[in-house]
Design a protein around this motif. Sequence first.
Motif, PDB file in Angstrom:
ATOM      1  N   ARG A 138       0.835  -1.219   0.000  1.00  0.00           N
ATOM      2  CA  ARG A 138       0.000   0.000   0.000  1.00  0.00           C
ATOM      3  C   ARG A 138       0.865   1.263   0.000  1.00  0.00           C
ATOM      4  O   ARG A 138       0.618   2.199  -0.773  1.00  0.00           O
ATOM      5  CB  ARG A 138      -0.915   0.017   1.228  1.00  0.00           C
ATOM      6  CG  ARG A 138      -2.111  -0.930   1.143  1.00  0.00           C
ATOM      7  CD  ARG A 138      -2.970  -0.775   2.400  1.00  0.00           C
ATOM      8  NE  ARG A 138      -4.129  -1.634   2.395  1.00  0.00           N
ATOM      9  CZ  ARG A 138      -5.290  -1.326   1.812  1.00  0.00           C
ATOM     10  NH1 ARG A 138      -5.414  -0.151   1.187  1.00  0.00           N
ATOM     11  NH2 ARG A 138      -6.310  -2.150   1.852  1.00  0.00           N
ATOM     12  N   LYS A 142       1.063   4.014  -2.993  1.00  0.00           N
ATOM     13  CA  LYS A 142       0.687   5.396  -2.673  1.00  0.00           C
ATOM     14  C   LYS A 142       1.819   6.356  -2.999  1.00  0.00           C
ATOM     15  O   LYS A 142       1.598   7.436  -3.569  1.00  0.00           O
ATOM     16  CB  LYS A 142       0.315   5.495  -1.189  1.00  0.00           C
ATOM     17  CG  LYS A 142      -0.159   6.878  -0.765  1.00  0.00           C
ATOM     18  CD  LYS A 142      -0.553   6.884   0.707  1.00  0.00           C
ATOM     19  CE  LYS A 142      -1.018   8.281   1.133  1.00  0.00           C
ATOM     20  NZ  LYS A 142      -1.415   8.311   2.574  1.00  0.00           N
ATOM     21  N   LEU A 153      -6.390  -4.994  -5.283  1.00  0.00           N
ATOM     22  CA  LEU A 153      -5.345  -5.119  -4.268  1.00  0.00           C
ATOM     23  C   LEU A 153      -5.374  -6.509  -3.636  1.00  0.00           C
ATOM     24  O   LEU A 153      -4.327  -7.133  -3.429  1.00  0.00           O
ATOM     25  CB  LEU A 153      -5.513  -4.045  -3.191  1.00  0.00           C
ATOM     26  CG  LEU A 153      -4.513  -4.094  -2.044  1.00  0.00           C
ATOM     27  CD1 LEU A 153      -3.083  -3.888  -2.558  1.00  0.00           C
ATOM     28  CD2 LEU A 153      -4.857  -3.054  -0.972  1.00  0.00           C
TER      29      LEU A 153
END
Length: 319
Positions: A138, A142, A153
């Motif tokens: 993650r 990001k 995901l």
Amino acid sequence: MNYLLIGNEIYGQNQRKKQLIEQYVSIDDQMNLTYYNEEANNDIRQLIIQCQTYPFLSDYRVIVYENPSFIFDSKLLDAKQQQALVDYLSNPVETTVLIMVINKTVNSNSLIYKKISKYFKIEKFDKLSQNDFEKLVRDDLKKNNVNISKDALELLLSRLDNDVEKYKNELNKLLTYGTKLDYQDIDYLINQPIENDIFKLTNAINQNDLAASLKVYRDLLTNNKNDVLSIIGLLASQYRSMSQVKLLSQLGYNNAQIAAKLNVSAGSVYYKLRDSLNLSAKELMNKLNQLAILDESIKSGLTEPVSGLELFIIRNTRS
């Protein structure tokens, strides 16, 4: 200085290995950087000579030894060789940096490991937990301004199996593809781990399910672009470990004892016993022998690979 990098988180381990090498020598310094791998012939005398050789126009000499086979089987070294190794490790040359890398299961209670590990600075690299791995992914996505849907995901994580090295290798592919990813994108870009399909194929064969076996096999050839010999090798590995577990079970060993003897987890023993419930050790060995003969026949040019393994599947789901 002696370093022991041990664990199954290979990406972090490789990064640390590279960092250590560059701390002492140049990564392309052929005069002062020597590599040994598990194929080395366990020539301890030669290893010690290398360790005792002073660096050439440098402050340090670095020797990297990856998965030395004697760590997994102490019988490969006689008592004299073991003592010679201990003698060097206990009094190493100050200008030599020995980096031993182990990323396979090793019995930390084995005599050889106990003898030598005390002379290393040990750094452990354990596989990340599911939560830590998900956080890594993650944060990375990001940082690179990639938007990914929830189901995409979840699929990505399921296909990476907490493998940081594999994830880092796939990351560039994802970043090149785009900054907005959905389920179909991940399904197209990231192959399912071959081990999952080998597990499905083995179970389908063991259950005499011809249709399921052939479907998994053809998916393996199409989706993962695997060659037949690699599939044969992975199948053989499954049947070999199943037969070992089954045989030890028949000899009266419990799951914990089998796990300790084979250097695997107790969970792995449980699943291998469960999945081979309707097969004897003799039947498992028969499948293993068939695969060995098929492998040799393909390599000798006597059997066409794809149809050869297909015939193996048909024969072993019709018994």
